[in-house]
Design a protein around this motif. Structure first.
Motif, PDB file in Angstrom:
ATOM      1  N   ALA A  70     -18.969  88.199  11.092  1.00 28.10           N
ATOM      2  CA  ALA A  70     -19.289  87.136  10.134  1.00 28.10           C
ATOM      3  C   ALA A  70     -20.672  87.359   9.534  1.00 28.10           C
ATOM      4  O   ALA A  70     -20.887  87.160   8.333  1.00 28.10           O
ATOM      5  CB  ALA A  70     -19.217  85.772  10.811  1.00 28.10           C
ATOM      6  N   THR A  73     -20.500  90.098   6.980  1.00 29.53           N
ATOM      7  CA  THR A  73     -19.957  89.573   5.728  1.00 29.53           C
ATOM      8  C   THR A  73     -21.028  88.794   4.976  1.00 29.53           C
ATOM      9  O   THR A  73     -21.222  88.973   3.779  1.00 29.53           O
ATOM     10  CB  THR A  73     -18.749  88.656   6.028  1.00 29.53           C
ATOM     11  N   LYS A  74     -21.733  87.933   5.691  1.00 29.69           N
ATOM     12  CA  LYS A  74     -22.770  87.105   5.068  1.00 29.69           C
ATOM     13  C   LYS A  74     -23.940  87.962   4.576  1.00 29.69           C
ATOM     14  O   LYS A  74     -24.490  87.715   3.508  1.00 29.69           O
ATOM     15  CB  LYS A  74     -23.262  86.066   6.073  1.00 29.69           C
ATOM     16  N   SER A  80     -18.315  81.529   2.431  1.00 25.82           N
ATOM     17  CA  SER A  80     -17.446  81.074   3.518  1.00 25.82           C
ATOM     18  C   SER A  80     -16.009  81.547   3.292  1.00 25.82           C
ATOM     19  O   SER A  80     -15.267  81.761   4.242  1.00 25.82           O
ATOM     20  CB  SER A  80     -17.496  79.557   3.636  1.00 25.82           C
ATOM     21  N   ILE A  83     -15.831  84.956   4.828  1.00 28.04           N
ATOM     22  CA  ILE A  83     -15.823  84.882   6.288  1.00 28.04           C
ATOM     23  C   ILE A  83     -14.446  84.436   6.784  1.00 28.04           C
ATOM     24  O   ILE A  83     -13.891  85.022   7.721  1.00 28.04           O
ATOM     25  CB  ILE A  83     -16.942  83.934   6.780  1.00 28.04           C
ATOM     26  N   ASN A  87     -11.606  86.626   9.057  1.00 28.76           N
ATOM     27  CA  ASN A  87     -10.932  86.167  10.271  1.00 28.76           C
ATOM     28  C   ASN A  87      -9.416  86.118  10.113  1.00 28.76           C
ATOM     29  O   ASN A  87      -8.677  86.528  11.007  1.00 28.76           O
ATOM     30  CB  ASN A  87     -11.468  84.793  10.685  1.00 28.76           C
ATOM     31  N   SER A 132     -18.022  93.310   5.924  1.00 29.11           N
ATOM     32  CA  SER A 132     -17.120  92.850   6.971  1.00 29.11           C
ATOM     33  C   SER A 132     -16.647  94.022   7.828  1.00 29.11           C
ATOM     34  O   SER A 132     -16.632  93.945   9.055  1.00 29.11           O
ATOM     35  CB  SER A 132     -15.918  92.149   6.337  1.00 29.11           C
TER      36      SER A 132
END
Length: 169
Positions: A70, A73-74, A80, A83, A87, A132
């Motif tokens: 996460a 990715t951020k 969001s 993210i 997942n 990611s």
């Protein structure tokens, strides 16, 4: 019984190594259980320092396993959506009948998530998906290193106590 615990412990440690790459299996946790099973034998005296430190490492690594992808990715500018896409892609990738789906899934999930967030910026979506992927690979590499250390620790403990293990069985 000691021989059975020894074999089960070894199987757990080896499965843990494979679990470091397969997201379905919690690799470090399974490897740690293998070390615990070794200490359940009568031939190996309990070493609470090894058990405690390896448990702490396992807990920290388990937490990081969820945080690192996460954060990757951020770090690469993900929202969001990216993210969540990572997942969801991970879960879909695990069960999809494609080779390396557990690697491809999070990448595609992050990419699609970012396209849902902003359908015009393909470049940014690709950058986030790469973040990611890098986060997943970094997390998997850390788990693999720890699981290999647990395997080495298991073998070392068996070697150190080999006389009492083989005399008990």
């Amino acid at each position: 019984m000691d021989f059975l615990l020894l074999i089960l412990g070894f199987v757990c440690v080896v499965v843990g190594v494979f679990g470091s790459f397969l997201p379905v299996l919690p690799g470090p946790s399974i490897s740690w259980v293998g070390i615990v099973l070794l200490y359940f034998t009568k031939a190996v005296p309990a070493n609470y320092w090894i058990l405690g430190i390896s448990l702490l490492i396992t807990i920290i690594l388990t937490i990081l396993d969820y945080v690192i992808p996460a954060k990757g990715t951020k770090k690469f500018g993900g929202s969001s959506y990216g993210i969540w896409g990572t997942n969801i892609g991970l879960i879909v990738g695990i069960f999809a009948p494609i080779p390396l789906g557990f690697i491809i899934g999070p990448f595609v999930g992050a990419f699609v998530g970012e396209l849902i967030h902003d359908s015009k910026d393909h470049q940014r979506a690709l950058k986030v998906a790469t973040g990611s992927l890098l986060g997943f690979l970094a997390s998997s590499f850390m788990k693999f290193v720890v699981c290999m250390m647990y395997l080495g620790l298991f073998i070392w403990i068996v070697y150190q106590n080999s006389t009492s293990i083989w005399n008990q069985s």
